[in-house]
Design an enzyme around this catalytic site. Structure first.
Site, PDB file in Angstrom:
ATOM      1  N   LYS A 151      11.697  34.391 -11.061  1.00  0.00           N
ATOM      2  CA  LYS A 151      12.873  34.613 -10.212  1.00  0.00           C
ATOM      3  C   LYS A 151      13.067  33.480  -9.202  1.00  0.00           C
ATOM      4  O   LYS A 151      14.177  33.226  -8.757  1.00  0.00           O
ATOM      5  CB  LYS A 151      12.793  35.972  -9.536  1.00  0.00           C
ATOM      6  CG  LYS A 151      12.964  37.112 -10.538  1.00  0.00           C
ATOM      7  CD  LYS A 151      13.178  38.454  -9.903  1.00  0.00           C
ATOM      8  CE  LYS A 151      13.578  39.490 -10.943  1.00  0.00           C
ATOM      9  NZ  LYS A 151      12.474  39.817 -11.883  1.00  0.00           N
TER      10      LYS A 151
HETATM   11  C1  LIG Z   1      12.593  40.398 -13.102  1.00  0.00           C
HETATM   12  C2  LIG Z   1      11.479  40.231 -14.071  1.00  0.00           C
HETATM   13  C3  LIG Z   1      11.661  40.458 -15.449  1.00  0.00           C
HETATM   14  C4  LIG Z   1      12.963  40.955 -16.033  1.00  0.00           C
HETATM   15  O1  LIG Z   1      13.991  40.008 -15.976  1.00  0.00           O
HETATM   16  P1  LIG Z   1      15.521  40.453 -16.167  1.00  0.00           P
HETATM   17  O2  LIG Z   1      16.317  39.257 -15.835  1.00  0.00           O
HETATM   18  O3  LIG Z   1      15.751  41.586 -15.191  1.00  0.00           O
HETATM   19  O4  LIG Z   1      15.685  40.904 -17.575  1.00  0.00           O
HETATM   20  C5  LIG Z   1      10.587  40.211 -16.302  1.00  0.00           C
HETATM   21  N1  LIG Z   1       9.387  39.809 -15.826  1.00  0.00           N
HETATM   22  C6  LIG Z   1       9.172  39.593 -14.509  1.00  0.00           C
HETATM   23  C7  LIG Z   1       7.834  39.163 -14.049  1.00  0.00           C
HETATM   24  C8  LIG Z   1      10.212  39.791 -13.576  1.00  0.00           C
HETATM   25  O5  LIG Z   1       9.983  39.580 -12.273  1.00  0.00           O
END
Ligand SMILES: *Cc1c(COP(=O)(O)O)cnc(C)c1O
Length: 483
Positions: A120
């Site tokens: 993220k």
């Molecule tokens: C947010 C997240 C996801 C999921 O990603 P999306 O964009 O919501 O599909 C998967 N793995 C981790 C570690 C995350 O923080």
């Protein structure tokens, strides 16, 4: 480049106009009027670019109302080895998202070398710099209000800390996050970051955020905004690393690759879908879910059946524990030939089903949409706690590589679903240090800790504990925001 709503009833807007907002006025999500196309000549020219230069090449097709020099400066400042050097000691940080080859044809794309050790950061760090730029231009301020159970809140705080014109009020459930996650957030001492621990569950915190956002007068007076996963700036930033991963895993632009993506809100894989629509040679987009398999069910059967929070499991890959996938509407808009009326009809059913797990919100089996689905190159599968432990163990024993629980889901499903002959690129969405308990269960040892996080739990913490009371939250915000 203008942006339109998936529900077809909102005026077209520019990139900067939608940057600070959320949903379109008709309740839809914004997408480009048309996906910009990448020519073969451009692909050839982009193959050896640095991450920041590649980001500029890709994002200048989307952020057309930001002057090129400004965009370039923002991207140069965002994607540096100084910011993305928190991962494994042997990672090539100069690549920002290095590719780690496990065995010929099977790779991990490291997306978790940023400040909070999860993918993220890749988008949120850019959002922080874009917000600061846009707010300064408009002589505006923004107070970001959010609720988190882990990765999103910390990524937002590390992206917004110290930024001019921005404050962050982040709610988290008191005592419900791991010691590592708490320390990551609460140890920030920046005066523009407010951590608020709510006596309750994540849903209580989320409800408080909704209540404040629904008070439109209060929201406007206090310049309240969000940074949730439907934000177009976040989705567009994620498109870049599909290009980077493709170039790293291939030798020529005649080749195709498969990407496997641990998925929750469908934001990450939506960026892959858009990269493919732009012309990147992606042969397969493999969607991996955990026990909360609402998206896997759709791609296998055509039935979309959001489960509601009461039927959402708490799993050991918690960032994928979703009841409905907020970005999924973007893909459905493309699947139905960009027919906003059809999307309105489908999402009226989603609202009507209201998370009743026994009711399909919609079912495309037997329609022309189902026949069109294979053209979008998706495959899908699910992974359970036991699969996760097994994958973590196998990776460690065979390659000496420790992966986190979400990445393990992606690897398991990717290896199962990939078409023979296609190189597989698994997106690494977090580092194992964030999920120590499950690593301990799988391997009988503690996860590796990047040097930057050693001693993190011992730092002084700054947090306000609060009951789940909207009036108290509003008073707290009011007291900290000069009107
Ligand atoms: C947010 C997240 C996801 C999921 O990603 P999306 O964009 O919501 O599909 C998967 N793995 C981790 C570690 C995350 O923080």
């Amino acid at each position: 480049m203008k942006y339109i709503s998936t529900r077809g009833n909102s005026p077209a807007k520019t990139f900067t106009e939608i940057l600070l907002g959320g949903l379109a006025p008709d309740g839809g999500l914004y997408l480009p009027e048309e996906y910009p196309q990448v020519t073969r000549d451009e692909l050839d020219a982009w193959r050896d670019l640095s991450y920041a230069d590649l980001a500029f090449a890709v994002l200048s097709k989307f952020a057309t109302d930001i002057p090129a020099d400004d965009l370039k400066a923002i991207l140069d400042k965002t994607y540096t080895a100084e910011v993305y050097n928190k991962g494994r000691a042997d990672s090539d940080f100069s690549q920002i998202t290095p590719l780690r080859t496990l065995t010929p044809g099977v790779h991990l794309l490291e997306l978790s070398n940023g400040p909070t050790l999860a993918f993220k950061d890749m988008a949120m760090q850019l959002l922080g710099n874009l917000f600061e730029y846009a707010l300064a231009k408009q002589h505006q301020e923004l107070n970001i209000l959010g609720a988190t159970s882990g990765d999103t809140g910390s990524a937002a705080e590390y992206a917004m800390r110290g930024k001019q014109g921005i404050r962050v009020f982040m709610l988290s459930p008191n005592g419900k996050m791991s010691a590592f996650q708490r320390a990551q957030m609460y140890s920030l001492q920046d005066p523009n970051i407010y951590n608020i621990a709510i006596n309750g569950m994540f849903d209580d915190a989320q409800d408080m955020v909704k209540a404040v956002s629904n008070d439109h007068a209060y929201k406007a007076a206090h310049k309240i905004g969000t940074v949730n996963s439907i934000n177009w700036g976040r989705v567009s930033a994620q498109i870049v690393y599909y290009f980077k991963g493709y170039f790293a895993a291939t030798e020529s632009n005649d080749e195709q690759v498969a990407f496997s993506v641990p998925s929750g809100n469908f934001g990450n894989i939506c960026a892959g879908h858009i990269a493919r629509m732009m012309g990147l040679p992606i042969g397969q987009l493999i969607l991996a879910t955990n026990e909360n398999d609402v998206l896997d069910e759709f791609f296998r059967t055509g039935v979309y059946r959001p489960r509601g929070t009461a039927h959402t499991y708490q799993t050991s890959s918690p960032s994928m524990d979703i009841s409905k996938a907020s970005n999924f509407e973007r893909f459905i808009f493309d699947l139905v030939g960009r027919d906003g009326a059809k999307v309105r009809e489908f999402w009226a059913n989603v609202d009507r089903a209201a998370g009743n797990a026994d009711v399909a919100a919609f079912d495309i089996k037997g329609t022309a949409y189902w026949d069109n689905l294979p053209g979008f190159c998706f495959a899908s599968g699910k992974s359970t706690h036991l699969d996760r432990l097994k994958t973590i163990r196998e990776l460690w024993e065979e390659y000496g590589v420790m992966v986190d629980t979400h990445t393990a889901d992606g690897l398991k499903v990717g290896l199962e679903q990939r078409r023979p002959g296609l190189p597989l690129v698994c997106l690494e969405t977090a580092l194992p240090a964030k999920f120590a308990e499950t690593i301990q269960e799988a391997l009988g040892r503690e996860p590796e800790r990047p040097a930057s996080t050693v001693g993190l739990e011992d730092l002084p913490q700054r947090v306000t504990v609060m009951d789940a009371d909207v009036a108290v939250l509003k008073a707290f915000i009011t007291a900290n925001v000069p009107v």
